[in-house]
Design a protein around this motif. Structure first.
Motif, PDB file in Angstrom:
ATOM      1  N   LYS A  63       0.839  -1.208   0.000  1.00 57.16           N
ATOM      2  CA  LYS A  63       0.000   0.000   0.000  1.00 57.16           C
ATOM      3  C   LYS A  63       0.871   1.254   0.000  1.00 57.16           C
ATOM      4  O   LYS A  63       0.540   2.232  -0.671  1.00 57.16           O
ATOM      5  N   SER A  64       1.972   1.218   0.734  1.00 59.18           N
ATOM      6  CA  SER A  64       2.843   2.398   0.825  1.00 59.18           C
ATOM      7  C   SER A  64       3.504   2.739  -0.506  1.00 59.18           C
ATOM      8  O   SER A  64       3.852   3.890  -0.753  1.00 59.18           O
ATOM      9  N   ILE A  65       3.697   1.737  -1.367  1.00 57.34           N
ATOM     10  CA  ILE A  65       4.279   2.012  -2.686  1.00 57.34           C
ATOM     11  C   ILE A  65       3.193   2.032  -3.767  1.00 57.34           C
ATOM     12  O   ILE A  65       3.483   1.947  -4.953  1.00 57.34           O
ATOM     13  N   ASP A  66       1.949   2.143  -3.311  1.00 63.65           N
ATOM     14  CA  ASP A  66       0.783   2.328  -4.183  1.00 63.65           C
ATOM     15  C   ASP A  66       0.536   1.151  -5.128  1.00 63.65           C
ATOM     16  O   ASP A  66       0.211   1.341  -6.291  1.00 63.65           O
ATOM     17  N   ILE A  67       0.697  -0.059  -4.612  1.00 62.56           N
ATOM     18  CA  ILE A  67       0.403  -1.270  -5.376  1.00 62.56           C
ATOM     19  C   ILE A  67      -0.985  -1.747  -4.966  1.00 62.56           C
ATOM     20  O   ILE A  67      -1.291  -1.833  -3.777  1.00 62.56           O
ATOM     21  N   LYS A  68      -1.805  -2.046  -5.947  1.00 64.05           N
ATOM     22  CA  LYS A  68      -3.176  -2.471  -5.677  1.00 64.05           C
ATOM     23  C   LYS A  68      -3.239  -3.972  -5.423  1.00 64.05           C
ATOM     24  O   LYS A  68      -2.440  -4.740  -5.939  1.00 64.05           O
ATOM     25  N   LYS A  69      -4.240  -4.359  -4.658  1.00 64.43           N
ATOM     26  CA  LYS A  69      -4.505  -5.772  -4.404  1.00 64.43           C
ATOM     27  C   LYS A  69      -5.069  -6.397  -5.673  1.00 64.43           C
ATOM     28  O   LYS A  69      -5.856  -5.779  -6.384  1.00 64.43           O
ATOM     29  N   TYR A  70      -4.673  -7.626  -5.962  1.00 63.17           N
ATOM     30  CA  TYR A  70      -5.163  -8.338  -7.135  1.00 63.17           C
ATOM     31  C   TYR A  70      -6.682  -8.418  -7.093  1.00 63.17           C
ATOM     32  O   TYR A  70      -7.272  -8.715  -6.063  1.00 63.17           O
ATOM     33  N   ASP A  71      -7.309  -8.159  -8.238  1.00 62.97           N
ATOM     34  CA  ASP A  71      -8.765  -8.231  -8.359  1.00 62.97           C
ATOM     35  C   ASP A  71      -9.087  -8.906  -9.680  1.00 62.97           C
ATOM     36  O   ASP A  71      -8.853  -8.337 -10.751  1.00 62.97           O
ATOM     37  N   GLY A  72      -9.607 -10.113  -9.619  1.00 61.81           N
ATOM     38  CA  GLY A  72      -9.899 -10.892 -10.813  1.00 61.81           C
ATOM     39  C   GLY A  72     -10.915 -10.257 -11.738  1.00 61.81           C
ATOM     40  O   GLY A  72     -11.034 -10.635 -12.896  1.00 61.81           O
ATOM     41  N   ARG A  73     -11.649  -9.264 -11.252  1.00 65.31           N
ATOM     42  CA  ARG A  73     -12.638  -8.574 -12.090  1.00 65.31           C
ATOM     43  C   ARG A  73     -11.983  -7.548 -13.014  1.00 65.31           C
ATOM     44  O   ARG A  73     -12.577  -7.153 -14.008  1.00 65.31           O
ATOM     45  N   ARG A  74     -10.764  -7.140 -12.658  1.00 62.61           N
ATOM     46  CA  ARG A  74     -10.054  -6.170 -13.506  1.00 62.61           C
ATOM     47  C   ARG A  74      -9.366  -6.882 -14.648  1.00 62.61           C
ATOM     48  O   ARG A  74      -8.885  -8.005 -14.502  1.00 62.61           O
ATOM     49  N   LYS A  75      -9.275  -6.213 -15.785  1.00 64.57           N
ATOM     50  CA  LYS A  75      -8.579  -6.786 -16.941  1.00 64.57           C
ATOM     51  C   LYS A  75      -7.071  -6.765 -16.745  1.00 64.57           C
ATOM     52  O   LYS A  75      -6.368  -7.655 -17.188  1.00 64.57           O
ATOM     53  N   ASN A  76      -6.566  -5.721 -16.114  1.00 63.46           N
ATOM     54  CA  ASN A  76      -5.122  -5.572 -15.959  1.00 63.46           C
ATOM     55  C   ASN A  76      -4.738  -5.685 -14.482  1.00 63.46           C
ATOM     56  O   ASN A  76      -5.052  -4.809 -13.695  1.00 63.46           O
ATOM     57  N   ASN A  77      -4.067  -6.741 -14.134  1.00 64.87           N
ATOM     58  CA  ASN A  77      -3.563  -6.952 -12.775  1.00 64.87           C
ATOM     59  C   ASN A  77      -2.043  -7.078 -12.771  1.00 64.87           C
ATOM     60  O   ASN A  77      -1.469  -7.746 -11.916  1.00 64.87           O
ATOM     61  N   ASN A 123       0.382  -5.070 -12.022  1.00 66.12           N
ATOM     62  CA  ASN A 123       1.141  -4.474 -10.927  1.00 66.12           C
ATOM     63  C   ASN A 123       0.300  -4.578  -9.651  1.00 66.12           C
ATOM     64  O   ASN A 123      -0.246  -3.597  -9.179  1.00 66.12           O
ATOM     65  N   THR A 124       0.224  -5.804  -9.115  1.00 66.27           N
ATOM     66  CA  THR A 124      -0.659  -6.078  -7.985  1.00 66.27           C
ATOM     67  C   THR A 124       0.010  -7.019  -6.986  1.00 66.27           C
ATOM     68  O   THR A 124       1.056  -7.594  -7.269  1.00 66.27           O
ATOM     69  N   TYR A 125      -0.644  -7.163  -5.840  1.00 71.47           N
ATOM     70  CA  TYR A 125      -0.162  -8.113  -4.846  1.00 71.47           C
ATOM     71  C   TYR A 125      -1.311  -9.018  -4.407  1.00 71.47           C
ATOM     72  O   TYR A 125      -2.487  -8.670  -4.530  1.00 71.47           O
ATOM     73  N   ILE A 126      -0.944 -10.185  -3.912  1.00 69.49           N
ATOM     74  CA  ILE A 126      -1.895 -11.150  -3.368  1.00 69.49           C
ATOM     75  C   ILE A 126      -1.289 -11.707  -2.088  1.00 69.49           C
ATOM     76  O   ILE A 126      -0.090 -11.997  -2.043  1.00 69.49           O
ATOM     77  N   ILE A 127      -2.125 -11.859  -1.083  1.00 70.37           N
ATOM     78  CA  ILE A 127      -1.707 -12.517   0.152  1.00 70.37           C
ATOM     79  C   ILE A 127      -2.678 -13.666   0.394  1.00 70.37           C
ATOM     80  O   ILE A 127      -3.883 -13.462   0.426  1.00 70.37           O
ATOM     81  N   ASP A 128      -2.138 -14.862   0.529  1.00 68.65           N
ATOM     82  CA  ASP A 128      -2.984 -16.017   0.803  1.00 68.65           C
ATOM     83  C   ASP A 128      -2.531 -16.699   2.085  1.00 68.65           C
ATOM     84  O   ASP A 128      -1.432 -17.237   2.150  1.00 68.65           O
ATOM     85  N   GLY A 129      -3.383 -16.623   3.072  1.00 68.98           N
ATOM     86  CA  GLY A 129      -3.147 -17.324   4.326  1.00 68.98           C
ATOM     87  C   GLY A 129      -4.409 -18.018   4.804  1.00 68.98           C
ATOM     88  O   GLY A 129      -4.361 -19.002   5.535  1.00 68.98           O
ATOM     89  N   LYS A 130      -5.545 -17.488   4.366  1.00 64.59           N
ATOM     90  CA  LYS A 130      -6.833 -18.042   4.800  1.00 64.59           C
ATOM     91  C   LYS A 130      -7.019 -19.487   4.362  1.00 64.59           C
ATOM     92  O   LYS A 130      -7.597 -20.289   5.082  1.00 64.59           O
ATOM     93  N   SER A 131      -6.526 -19.826   3.179  1.00 66.19           N
ATOM     94  CA  SER A 131      -6.741 -21.175   2.647  1.00 66.19           C
ATOM     95  C   SER A 131      -6.058 -22.253   3.492  1.00 66.19           C
ATOM     96  O   SER A 131      -6.423 -23.414   3.423  1.00 66.19           O
ATOM     97  N   THR A 132      -5.089 -21.870   4.310  1.00 72.60           N
ATOM     98  CA  THR A 132      -4.399 -22.825   5.181  1.00 72.60           C
ATOM     99  C   THR A 132      -4.630 -22.496   6.653  1.00 72.60           C
ATOM    100  O   THR A 132      -3.878 -22.960   7.516  1.00 72.60           O
ATOM    101  N   ASN A 133      -5.655 -21.685   6.919  1.00 77.06           N
ATOM    102  CA  ASN A 133      -5.954 -21.257   8.288  1.00 77.06           C
ATOM    103  C   ASN A 133      -4.732 -20.584   8.932  1.00 77.06           C
ATOM    104  O   ASN A 133      -4.463 -20.745  10.108  1.00 77.06           O
ATOM    105  N   TRP A 134      -3.987 -19.871   8.126  1.00 75.03           N
ATOM    106  CA  TRP A 134      -2.797 -19.111   8.526  1.00 75.03           C
ATOM    107  C   TRP A 134      -1.662 -19.997   9.032  1.00 75.03           C
ATOM    108  O   TRP A 134      -0.749 -19.524   9.697  1.00 75.03           O
ATOM    109  N   ASN A 135      -1.681 -21.287   8.710  1.00 76.28           N
ATOM    110  CA  ASN A 135      -0.523 -22.132   8.992  1.00 76.28           C
ATOM    111  C   ASN A 135       0.617 -21.785   8.044  1.00 76.28           C
ATOM    112  O   ASN A 135       1.780 -21.918   8.385  1.00 76.28           O
TER     113      ASN A 135
END
Length: 128
Positions: free
Chosen positions: A26-40, A42-54
């Motif tokens: 966020k501080s370097i103005d990078i947007k979160k990945y959004d599958g609804r957008r055509k252009n992703n 320059n984005t970031y994704i964080i995945d922890g929920k799928s493993t219950n943060w293990n």
């Protein structure tokens, strides 16, 4: 640097890493990945929920959203295995687990740290 990253791996929790990574993006103005957008490109994704943060995976896509072409990837697993990975475009710059350092590409790691200095400053300040 190896010793600092090992200490970070031992002390950092998955949600901590995710929060710091997200704040940095966020501080370097990078947007979160959004599958609804055509252009992703320059984005970031964080995945922890799928493993219950293990395990948390933090991806920064720059120029491509294809798997394996990330500008930066962190993987931290604390349960059901315990390891820490930093990589760029499917090349591991650093990897360690309970057996010690598995991969250490000093040149690539230096490039990554130089490019994302504020992120690493924040992460490494946790262990000081």
């Amino acid at each position: 640097m190896q010793e600092k990253l090992i200490k970070l791996w031992k002390t950092c929790e998955t949600k901590q890493l995710a929060k710091i990574f997200e704040e940095y993006m966020k501080s370097i103005d990078i947007k979160k990945y959004d599958g609804r957008r055509k252009n992703n490109d320059n984005t970031y994704i964080i995945d922890g929920k799928s493993t219950n943060w293990n395990r948390v995976q933090c991806f920064y896509h720059k120029g491509s959203t294809s798997f394996g072409h990330e500008n930066l990837l962190f993987v931290l697993r604390k349960e059901s295995g315990n390891y820490f990975i930093i990589e760029r475009e499917s090349v591991r710059a650093f990897e360690c687990d309970h057996n010690g350092v598995i991969e250490y590409n000093e040149k690539l790691l230096d490039e990554i740290i130089k490019e994302h200095k504020p992120l690493f400053d924040t992460l490494l300040s946790m262990i000081s």
